[in-house]
Design a protein around this motif. Sequence first.
Motif, PDB file in Angstrom:
ATOM      1  N   UNK A  43      69.579 111.689  20.387  1.00  0.00           N
ATOM      2  CA  UNK A  43      68.694 111.539  19.234  1.00  0.00           C
ATOM      3  C   UNK A  43      68.882 112.676  18.235  1.00  0.00           C
ATOM      4  N   UNK A  44      69.278 113.848  18.697  1.00  0.00           N
ATOM      5  CA  UNK A  44      69.512 114.963  17.786  1.00  0.00           C
ATOM      6  C   UNK A  44      70.646 114.693  16.822  1.00  0.00           C
ATOM      7  N   UNK A  45      71.733 114.084  17.319  1.00  0.00           N
ATOM      8  CA  UNK A  45      72.885 113.771  16.472  1.00  0.00           C
ATOM      9  C   UNK A  45      72.686 112.506  15.657  1.00  0.00           C
ATOM     10  N   UNK A  46      71.711 111.707  16.042  1.00  0.00           N
ATOM     11  CA  UNK A  46      71.511 110.418  15.388  1.00  0.00           C
ATOM     12  C   UNK A  46      71.161 110.544  13.911  1.00  0.00           C
ATOM     13  N   UNK A  69      71.844 105.299  23.043  1.00  0.00           N
ATOM     14  CA  UNK A  69      71.099 106.370  22.378  1.00  0.00           C
ATOM     15  C   UNK A  69      70.263 107.086  23.431  1.00  0.00           C
ATOM     16  N   UNK A  70      70.656 108.323  23.751  1.00  0.00           N
ATOM     17  CA  UNK A  70      69.912 109.147  24.705  1.00  0.00           C
ATOM     18  C   UNK A  70      68.805 109.872  23.943  1.00  0.00           C
ATOM     19  N   UNK A  71      67.580 109.415  24.113  1.00  0.00           N
ATOM     20  CA  UNK A  71      66.436 109.932  23.363  1.00  0.00           C
ATOM     21  C   UNK A  71      65.569 110.797  24.273  1.00  0.00           C
ATOM     22  N   UNK A  72      65.757 112.119  24.168  1.00  0.00           N
ATOM     23  CA  UNK A  72      64.905 113.031  24.934  1.00  0.00           C
ATOM     24  C   UNK A  72      63.956 113.797  24.014  1.00  0.00           C
ATOM     25  N   UNK A 140      65.221 106.429  27.016  1.00  0.00           N
ATOM     26  CA  UNK A 140      64.311 107.572  26.954  1.00  0.00           C
ATOM     27  C   UNK A 140      64.515 108.428  28.204  1.00  0.00           C
ATOM     28  N   UNK A 141      64.885 109.684  27.989  1.00  0.00           N
ATOM     29  CA  UNK A 141      65.106 110.593  29.106  1.00  0.00           C
ATOM     30  C   UNK A 141      64.261 111.847  28.942  1.00  0.00           C
ATOM     31  N   UNK A 142      64.156 112.610  30.016  1.00  0.00           N
ATOM     32  CA  UNK A 142      63.496 113.914  29.965  1.00  0.00           C
ATOM     33  C   UNK A 142      64.561 114.972  30.150  1.00  0.00           C
ATOM     34  N   UNK A 143      64.684 115.869  29.186  1.00  0.00           N
ATOM     35  CA  UNK A 143      65.679 116.932  29.260  1.00  0.00           C
ATOM     36  C   UNK A 143      65.333 117.864  30.424  1.00  0.00           C
ATOM     37  N   UNK A 144      66.312 118.109  31.281  1.00  0.00           N
ATOM     38  CA  UNK A 144      66.108 119.004  32.414  1.00  0.00           C
ATOM     39  C   UNK A 144      65.437 118.365  33.607  1.00  0.00           C
ATOM     40  N   UNK A 145      65.263 117.045  33.589  1.00  0.00           N
ATOM     41  CA  UNK A 145      64.545 116.329  34.649  1.00  0.00           C
ATOM     42  C   UNK A 145      65.063 116.715  36.036  1.00  0.00           C
ATOM     43  N   UNK A 146      64.124 117.097  36.909  1.00  0.00           N
ATOM     44  CA  UNK A 146      64.468 117.412  38.283  1.00  0.00           C
ATOM     45  C   UNK A 146      64.737 118.886  38.539  1.00  0.00           C
ATOM     46  N   UNK A 147      64.807 119.685  37.475  1.00  0.00           N
ATOM     47  CA  UNK A 147      65.024 121.131  37.628  1.00  0.00           C
ATOM     48  C   UNK A 147      63.894 121.837  36.906  1.00  0.00           C
ATOM     49  N   UNK A 148      62.934 122.372  37.661  1.00  0.00           N
ATOM     50  CA  UNK A 148      61.677 122.861  37.099  1.00  0.00           C
ATOM     51  C   UNK A 148      61.840 123.844  35.935  1.00  0.00           C
ATOM     52  N   UNK A 149      62.711 124.862  36.035  1.00  0.00           N
ATOM     53  CA  UNK A 149      62.835 125.779  34.892  1.00  0.00           C
ATOM     54  C   UNK A 149      63.263 125.061  33.604  1.00  0.00           C
TER      55      UNK A 149
END
Length: 202
Positions: A43-46, A69-72, A140-149
């Motif tokens: 989505x940033x490059x979109x 389209x990876x939208x995080x 729709x994704x979550x950036x960093x999903x699965x890695x708490x920091x």
Amino acid sequence: PHESEHDHFTIGHTSTSVSLACGLAKGRDLKGEDGNVVAIIGDGSLSGGEALEALDYAAELDGNLIILVNDNDMSIAENHGGLYQNLRLLRETGGKAECNLFRVMGLDYRFVADGNDIASLIEAFKAVKDSTQPVVVHIVTQKGKGYEPAEKTPQDFHGIGRFDPDTGMPAVSAAPTFSDIFGQELCRMAASDQTVCAITAA
């Protein structure tokens, strides 16, 4: 190309993927070949001009073109602008909003609410594989999903260097980076000269 035979270009994040994919799809069609052409764009490059121009052109292609389209909801930092207001509306309505920028541009559209769920992705990819017209798969994704920091501070994990996986903290280096020096010097100059203006591609 050094990572995968399926990567045809060495290029940065300059909103080029859809444009390049349009060229590959047109070349395939002119040669009378078949096969799936897939563009992946965040989505940033979109919002880049080349991406928007390519989406405009893609609607005139008759054959297969799959645009993922990876939208995080992030670029390097928070997104701003009308395009992102529409992406937010699509996320909030599960892709069912009457105002849909992709459909308005003449493209088929499929929405994936949980792009971090592998089964949902596989189902969506199977549905669009071998499509006969251009289609956008809005994931729709979550950036960093699965890695708490990374989940807590996703902006800190954009283009990250070496870090301690237990803490998420960057590896300490004695030498300042180019960005450190450049930023400090800009601040020093701006402190005594109000006309200093810094422009960054980001």
